[in-house]
Every structure is written in structure tokens, then in C-alpha cells.
Design a protein around this motif. Sequence first.
Motif, mmCIF file in Angstrom:
data_model
loop_
_atom_site.group_PDB
_atom_site.id
_atom_site.type_symbol
_atom_site.label_atom_id
_atom_site.label_comp_id
_atom_site.label_asym_id
_atom_site.label_seq_id
_atom_site.Cartn_x
_atom_site.Cartn_y
_atom_site.Cartn_z
ATOM 1 N N ILE A 166 0.839 -1.205 0.000
ATOM 2 C CA ILE A 166 0.000 0.000 0.000
ATOM 3 C C ILE A 166 0.874 1.255 0.000
ATOM 4 O O ILE A 166 0.568 2.249 -0.665
ATOM 5 N N THR A 167 1.971 1.190 0.710
ATOM 6 C CA THR A 167 2.902 2.320 0.722
ATOM 7 C C THR A 167 3.386 2.612 -0.703
ATOM 8 O O THR A 167 3.493 3.767 -1.103
ATOM 9 N N GLN A 168 3.629 1.530 -1.456
ATOM 10 C CA GLN A 168 4.088 1.714 -2.842
ATOM 11 C C GLN A 168 3.036 2.393 -3.727
ATOM 12 O O GLN A 168 3.348 2.973 -4.752
ATOM 13 N N LEU A 169 1.784 2.313 -3.297
ATOM 14 C CA LEU A 169 0.732 2.983 -4.077
ATOM 15 C C LEU A 169 0.732 4.489 -3.815
ATOM 16 O O LEU A 169 0.069 5.241 -4.508
ATOM 17 N N GLY A 170 1.444 4.905 -2.763
ATOM 18 C CA GLY A 170 1.531 6.347 -2.483
ATOM 19 C C GLY A 170 0.971 6.760 -1.131
ATOM 20 O O GLY A 170 0.660 7.929 -0.931
ATOM 21 N N TYR A 171 0.815 5.812 -0.227
ATOM 22 C CA TYR A 171 0.268 6.150 1.094
ATOM 23 C C TYR A 171 1.346 6.099 2.173
ATOM 24 O O TYR A 171 2.329 5.372 2.044
ATOM 25 N N ARG A 172 1.119 6.839 3.238
ATOM 26 C CA ARG A 172 2.059 6.871 4.357
ATOM 27 C C ARG A 172 1.429 6.244 5.605
ATOM 28 O O ARG A 172 2.035 5.508 6.344
ATOM 29 N N GLU A 173 0.152 6.611 5.842
ATOM 30 C CA GLU A 173 -0.531 6.103 7.044
ATOM 31 C C GLU A 173 -1.351 4.861 6.711
ATOM 32 O O GLU A 173 -2.071 4.823 5.719
ATOM 33 N N ILE A 174 -1.240 3.857 7.562
ATOM 34 C CA ILE A 174 -2.057 2.651 7.432
ATOM 35 C C ILE A 174 -2.811 2.498 8.750
ATOM 36 O O ILE A 174 -2.216 2.551 9.824
ATOM 37 N N ASN A 175 -4.116 2.320 8.642
ATOM 38 C CA ASN A 175 -4.935 2.179 9.838
ATOM 39 C C ASN A 175 -5.210 0.698 10.100
ATOM 40 O O ASN A 175 -5.539 -0.060 9.183
ATOM 41 N N TRP A 176 -5.064 0.301 11.357
ATOM 42 C CA TRP A 176 -5.341 -1.106 11.721
ATOM 43 C C TRP A 176 -6.690 -1.165 12.431
ATOM 44 O O TRP A 176 -6.891 -0.468 13.454
ATOM 45 N N ASN A 177 -7.572 -1.991 11.900
ATOM 46 C CA ASN A 177 -8.918 -2.128 12.444
ATOM 47 C C ASN A 177 -8.941 -3.205 13.528
ATOM 48 O O ASN A 177 -8.836 -4.395 13.230
ATOM 49 N N ILE A 178 -9.058 -2.774 14.783
ATOM 50 C CA ILE A 178 -9.278 -3.744 15.865
ATOM 51 C C ILE A 178 -10.561 -3.345 16.607
ATOM 52 O O ILE A 178 -10.648 -3.362 17.822
ATOM 53 N N GLY A 179 -11.552 -2.974 15.777
ATOM 54 C CA GLY A 179 -12.820 -2.541 16.352
ATOM 55 C C GLY A 179 -14.036 -3.210 15.742
ATOM 56 O O GLY A 179 -15.125 -3.177 16.328
ATOM 57 N N CYS A 180 -13.863 -3.840 14.566
ATOM 58 C CA CYS A 180 -15.022 -4.411 13.879
ATOM 59 C C CYS A 180 -15.742 -5.417 14.788
ATOM 60 O O CYS A 180 -15.130 -6.352 15.300
ATOM 61 N N PRO A 181 -17.055 -5.232 15.000
ATOM 62 C CA PRO A 181 -17.773 -6.069 15.970
ATOM 63 C C PRO A 181 -18.447 -7.305 15.372
ATOM 64 O O PRO A 181 -18.981 -8.120 16.105
ATOM 65 N N THR A 184 -1.860 3.896 12.479
ATOM 66 C CA THR A 184 -2.868 4.346 13.431
ATOM 67 C C THR A 184 -3.761 3.141 13.737
ATOM 68 O O THR A 184 -3.859 2.218 12.924
ATOM 69 N N VAL A 185 -4.391 3.157 14.907
ATOM 70 C CA VAL A 185 -5.189 2.004 15.328
ATOM 71 C C VAL A 185 -6.605 2.464 15.670
ATOM 72 O O VAL A 185 -6.791 3.438 16.403
ATOM 73 N N LYS A 186 -7.584 1.761 15.086
ATOM 74 C CA LYS A 186 -8.991 2.088 15.377
ATOM 75 C C LYS A 186 -9.582 0.957 16.207
ATOM 76 O O LYS A 186 -9.607 -0.195 15.761
ATOM 77 N N MET A 187 -10.002 1.270 17.418
ATOM 78 C CA MET A 187 -10.422 0.226 18.359
ATOM 79 C C MET A 187 -11.755 0.557 19.037
ATOM 80 O O MET A 187 -12.304 1.638 18.845
ATOM 81 N N ARG A 188 -12.212 -0.390 19.811
ATOM 82 C CA ARG A 188 -13.374 -0.169 20.688
ATOM 83 C C ARG A 188 -12.923 -0.236 22.137
ATOM 84 O O ARG A 188 -11.748 -0.479 22.419
ATOM 85 N N LEU A 189 -13.862 -0.089 23.056
ATOM 86 C CA LEU A 189 -13.539 -0.076 24.494
ATOM 87 C C LEU A 189 -12.959 -1.410 24.951
ATOM 88 O O LEU A 189 -12.206 -1.483 25.928
ATOM 89 N N GLY A 190 -13.345 -2.458 24.276
ATOM 90 C CA GLY A 190 -12.935 -3.818 24.610
ATOM 91 C C GLY A 190 -13.829 -4.707 23.773
ATOM 92 O O GLY A 190 -14.666 -4.187 23.011
ATOM 93 N N TYR A 191 -13.672 -6.029 23.886
ATOM 94 C CA TYR A 191 -14.643 -6.880 23.191
ATOM 95 C C TYR A 191 -15.853 -7.053 24.105
ATOM 96 O O TYR A 191 -16.968 -6.701 23.761
ATOM 97 N N GLU A 192 -15.577 -7.538 25.338
ATOM 98 C CA GLU A 192 -16.681 -7.682 26.294
ATOM 99 C C GLU A 192 -16.703 -6.563 27.317
ATOM 100 O O GLU A 192 -17.754 -6.160 27.785
ATOM 101 N N ASP A 193 -15.519 -6.117 27.751
ATOM 102 C CA ASP A 193 -15.495 -5.057 28.767
ATOM 103 C C ASP A 193 -14.236 -4.200 28.669
ATOM 104 O O ASP A 193 -13.291 -4.500 27.942
ATOM 105 N N LEU A 194 -14.267 -3.151 29.458
ATOM 106 C CA LEU A 194 -13.226 -2.125 29.408
ATOM 107 C C LEU A 194 -11.856 -2.629 29.877
ATOM 108 O O LEU A 194 -10.822 -2.107 29.431
ATOM 109 N N ASP A 195 -11.836 -3.626 30.746
ATOM 110 C CA ASP A 195 -10.545 -4.149 31.210
ATOM 111 C C ASP A 195 -9.685 -4.608 30.034
ATOM 112 O O ASP A 195 -8.468 -4.424 30.026
ATOM 113 N N GLU A 196 -10.347 -5.195 29.049
ATOM 114 C CA GLU A 196 -9.613 -5.634 27.857
ATOM 115 C C GLU A 196 -9.001 -4.430 27.146
ATOM 116 O O GLU A 196 -7.855 -4.478 26.680
#
Length: 316
Positions: free
Chosen positions: A81-96, A131-143
Motif C-alpha cells: 500500500i505504501t508503494q501505491l503512495g500512502y504513508r498512514e495505514i490504519n489497523w482495524n481492531i474494532g469491527c464487531p 494508526t489504530v482504530k479500536m473499541r472499548l474492549g470486546y466484552e469489557d473495558l478491562d480488555e
Amino acid sequence: MKLYLAPIQGMTNAFYRNMYKELFGGIDVYYAPFISTSSVRRIGKSVFKDIMLENNRDDIEVVPQLLGNNGEDFKYYAELITQLGYREINWNIGCPYATVARKKKGSGILPYADMVDKVLDEACKGDYDITVKMRLGYEDLDEGFEVMDVLNKYPLKGVMIHGRTGIQKYEGTVDLDAFEALYKTCKHTMTYNGDIFTVDDFNRIQKRFPDIDQFMLGRGALRDPFLPAAIKGHTISDDEKVKMIQHFHDSVFNDFKQILSGDKHLCDKMKEFWTYLLVNTDPDGKLTKKLKKVRTEADYLQVVHQIFSQDKVWHG
Ligand SMILES: Cc1cc2nc3c(=O)[nH]c(=O)nc-3n(C[C@H](O)[C@H](O)[C@H](O)COP(=O)(O)O)c2cc1C
């Protein structure tokens, strides 16, 4: 203050983003829907079609997103993706979604902080910003706290938090107290995400978190495409709004028509398109009901005609 468009898989693709930028603006950066990583190293061109520069306006800032739980795969995809001309890559750790979470991907990885650690250990060896896109946790905030401890060890460019857990999906409201508790433990630049549907929502959230300077809008920006610009103080007359939505619709419709085969697929996609826009313009649900029944392009266009001929103000 910066506004980001949240990725909405199946909707905010390149031509949707391009038209959004051309007509409505107000968004500084458009986060693209996720691309799933895999261990296969011969990747077809179509995988990156949506983020190819030639398919995106010259003046639009797009950030590609990856979904997966393997650091080597992340790095491999990110470098392409960087070779296509991008610098930032976002990692999805939020999809429910269960199909994703079950495989310990998206929000399904959040109970496994050690796995997040392993992915980032490898992923951060590449020459790009994460960059990382996340949620509060899967089941709870401790995670979420455990994952944040891991995120804090790496040189990330930023973190976005959606203030719900994975199992909550989109139910209930965002938990601002939990968001605050988690965000306070984060040493990276924070972006707020969740339930900004009106200018008042935005003002309330900005007031509550005065140190946050980036806000990501998803459904709110799709339901009311004038919202991002309105947040930035630009207002548009109601007549103009109707014309702009019509132009937006016609363009998106024609683009989907080219990539989808058959009336059913096209109608289903356009129903999805309207599930957002009709929230604010069909309070009694009559048009939504009519739309639900259409099976052919001709019937669909007839309902669209009715939508645009209603004597009602297009408002957010
Ligand atoms: C249909 C749908 C598809 C989504 N696709 C993605 C996606 O590809 N990547 C991602 O990070 N989030 C995705 N999301 C989550 C949104 O980006 C956003 O985080 C969520 O809608 C909460 O923000 P909002 O309250 O402003 O809508 C999706 C959400 C919906 C409803």
C-alpha cells in the motif's frame, strides 16, 4: 480541529468518497473501509482497487485500513500500500461482526493483548505510519486497558476509540465515561468516534473532551452529509441541499450500477444508501416502507422520484 470520515464497508468506497468531497466537504481525511490481510502473497489487483490513486480524487486525503491478526501479513500488505503512495495505514481492531470477531480479528482480538503485541512488534518494523482504530474492549473495558498498555509501547501515529464494546455492536449509546477512562491512559494522539449525529452532539462531546482535536464521524455523516461542514460553521440553504443530495444520489447510483450486476443487487445497495439519508427525512417511515418493496430498477427510480418531490425540508 480535524474531522475524519469513518470507514463504512460497502458504502464509503472511492466514488462515494469522491462525490462526498466534491459536494459536501467538511471532512479532512477519509478513512477507507478495511482490506482483509491474508497469508497469500499473490494479491490480485482488485484488492487495492478502492485505494488506487487513479480512482481517488487528487485533492482527497485517504487512509487505507487493514483488518487482520498477523504481523507479517500486515507488513506485507502495508508495504504494498505504501508503494501505491500512502504513508498512514490504519489497523482495524474494532469491527464487531461475529464472523470477523470469531477469528480474533477486529474487536475479537481485544481480549488478547499479547496477540496485539505480537502483531505490532512485526507490523511496526515497516516504513509507514500506523494508526489504530479500536473499541472499548470486546466484552469489557478491562480488555481495552490491557490493549492500551500494549499500544503505548509502540510509536503509533494515533489511536481512534469508538465508545462501545464489541459485543454491544451499535446498540445502546456510547459510554463516554468508559471512553474517557481509556483515553486518559493513551499516550498517543486520540481521535474520538461514536454517535455524533448533530452539531449539538459534536459541541457536547468537544466540550467534554477539550484536549481532543480529531473527531471521526460515520453514520452521522452519512445520514446528514451537510453535518461535517455545519460543524465547521458552513450552512447551506434547504433548496441547495435538495439539489446536492439529488446530484449525490444520481452519481452514486450510476457508479453502483456499473459495478453491480442485476436489479436485485443494485436495489439492495441503494436501499442501504437510503437507510442513512432517510433517517432525517422520512419520520413516518412511509418512503422507507415503499423503498423496501422495490425489486426492479424502474420501481426504484419511481420511489426516488417521490423522495425528491416531497414537500419537505432536507435537514439534519
Ligand atoms: C455498515 C458499517 C460498516 C462499517 N465498516 C467499517 C470498516 O470497514 N472499518 C472500520 O474501522 N469501521 C467500520 N465501521 C464502523 C464505523 O467506522 C464507525 O466506527 C461506527 O459506525 C461508529 O461511528 P458512528 O457512531 O459515527 O457511526 C462500520 C460501521 C457500519 C455501520
